[in-house]
Design a protein around this motif. Structure first.
Motif: not given
Length: 431
Positions: A158-170, A112-118
């Motif tokens: 888009w967010l997963a592939n644009r991010a420089d690093r990813l985090i998941t909770c499990s 939900l915050v992908a657009h502003p975060a990118i």
């Protein structure tokens, strides 16, 4: 580090576990000496006249809470358009912030915050870290049935592939994200949700009052709490209740929470002829929830889909015996036979058997509950989780070249443009 964190929920605007996660993480990072700004939103359905954009500092965290734009967009009716409008408001507020403050990293929480975060990460020319708390495909058991589901999936991709690093909770979510979005699982950090291990003390008289209000003074009391949606599985607890009541007459189920599946769940109680044995409590404030947790003979978490399950940690903090499905991260939050009892998602008989074991052997249930509470201080400490998050920030910062490092002062920092993802047909999580 200077951290700009974006989230569509942040207390007092809380929809689910994401808001509590972001709130605790932000305050822990601030306590460790980092400079944290959280960009979030005002309550749904308000506008700038009733809830103008506000700037506040709480527990060392600077909170920028943006007002909704004037267009008539409703979250329930216009989800994608409403989300884009929220993002537009966040971008405007973020650009104003960046004129007088420089971030070292931007941290996005969910699609939900992908657009502003990118947009803000690129405007500030800093790394983008994204935590994916759930996926649209997972919430729909592997399917993307409607255009809106497909749109949300494409934003997540888009967010997963644009991010420089990813985090998941499990670890379960790491595998799901890698499979759905074609990213390398080795590049995804797993950082669990956390909780303060301090026990929630509730006076005995309040526990007795809570049991009386649920009409379970002598009979067993089971508690489900969380969002009332199909994937949370409360319907499976209702379906198991007749079998539980045959061996433990008078057993009552209390359901705390709200959601779009509530009316359907009420119909399920009628279908299984247990309507009078199920109490719908609505959304409870923290103090009343703590009281219900202390009053319950077992907390039942029958999720069909669960990225992590922070509710399991809250139940453990209250010392409540746990019965949980092994869906997703719940299998990591609740260790079968050690910190609770588990069953396969959707296994009604397995659910009923586990609940009966708790009710028949309260001493064993108490031992598991104590082990669950003790584990909070080690495996789910916010201090440790915040330190791990900073390590992800540092790795992202080290991996991203500075603007103009290719020799062109106007060149983007080495990131390829992304094409529009294809939407696969069929079940994306099968096999």
């Amino acid at each position: 580090m200077r951290v700009l964190m974006l989230s569509w929920e942040y207390p007092p605007v809380v929809v689910g576990g994401l808001g509590r996660h972001v709130h605790a993480l932000a305050e822990q990072l601030a306590a460790q000496g980092h400079e944290v700004v959280v960009l979030c939103r005002q309550p749904t359905g308000t506008d700038a006249s009733t809830h103008p954009t506000e700037f506040a500092e709480r527990a060392g965290v600077r909170v920028v809470r943006v007002a909704e734009d004037p267009p008539h967009l409703a979250f329930e009716r216009d989800l994608v358009a409403w989300t884009l409008a929220m993002g537009h408001a966040m971008i405007r507020a973020g650009h104003a912030l960046l004129r007088e403050w420089r971030a070292d990293v931007v941290h996005a929480h969910d699609w939900l915050v992908a657009h502003p975060a990118i947009a803000l990460a690129e405007a500030a020319d800093v790394p983008l870290v994204a935590t994916l708390h759930a996926t649209e495909t997972g919430r729909h058991s592997g399917w993307l049935p409607q255009p809106m589901n497909q749109q949300i999936h494409s934003v997540e991709w888009w967010l997963a592939n644009r991010a420089d690093r990813l985090i998941t909770c499990s670890a379960a979510m790491r595998g799901e994200v890698a499979q759905l979005f074609d990213v390398d699982p080795d590049g995804i950090a797993v950082l669990h949700n956390g909780i303060s291990p301090s026990p929630w003390h509730v006076p005995d008289e309040l526990v007795a009052k809570a049991r009386s209000s649920a009409r379970a003074t002598e009979a067993p009391l089971l508690l489900f709490f969380g969002r009332i949606e199909w994937e949370k599985g409360a319907q499976d607890l209702v379906a198991a209740l007749p079998a539980i009541r045959r061996s433990h007459p008078g057993t009552v189920v209390a359901i705390a929470g709200q959601g779009g599946y509530r009316e359907r769940l009420i119909e399920e109680t009628r279908k299984h002829r247990v309507r009078r044995a199920v109490r719908f409590l609505g959304q409870l404030p923290d103090r009343k929830l703590a009281t219900m947790l202390a009053a319950a003979d077992a907390v039942v978490l029958p999720s069909r889909y669960e990225p992590f399950g922070i509710v399991a940690l809250e139940a453990a903090a209250a010392g409540a015996p746990l019965v949980a499905s092994t869906a997703g991260g719940l299998g990591e939050a609740v260790l079968d036979e050690r910190t609770g009892l588990s069953f396969a998602p959707g296994d009604i008989d397995g659910l009923a058997t586990a609940v009966r074991r708790v009710l028949t052997d309260p001493a064993g249930a108490a031992r598991r509950a104590e082990a669950a509470r003790a584990r909070l201080a080690t495996d789910f400490s916010w201090d440790t989780i915040a330190e791990g998050t900073v390590e992800v920030y540092a790795a992202a910062k080290a991996a991203v070249p500075a603007r103009g490092s290719t020799g062109d002062a106007c060149a983007p920092p080495g990131r390829p443009e992304l094409a529009r993802p294809k939407i696969p047909s069929g079940n994306l999580l099968s096999g």
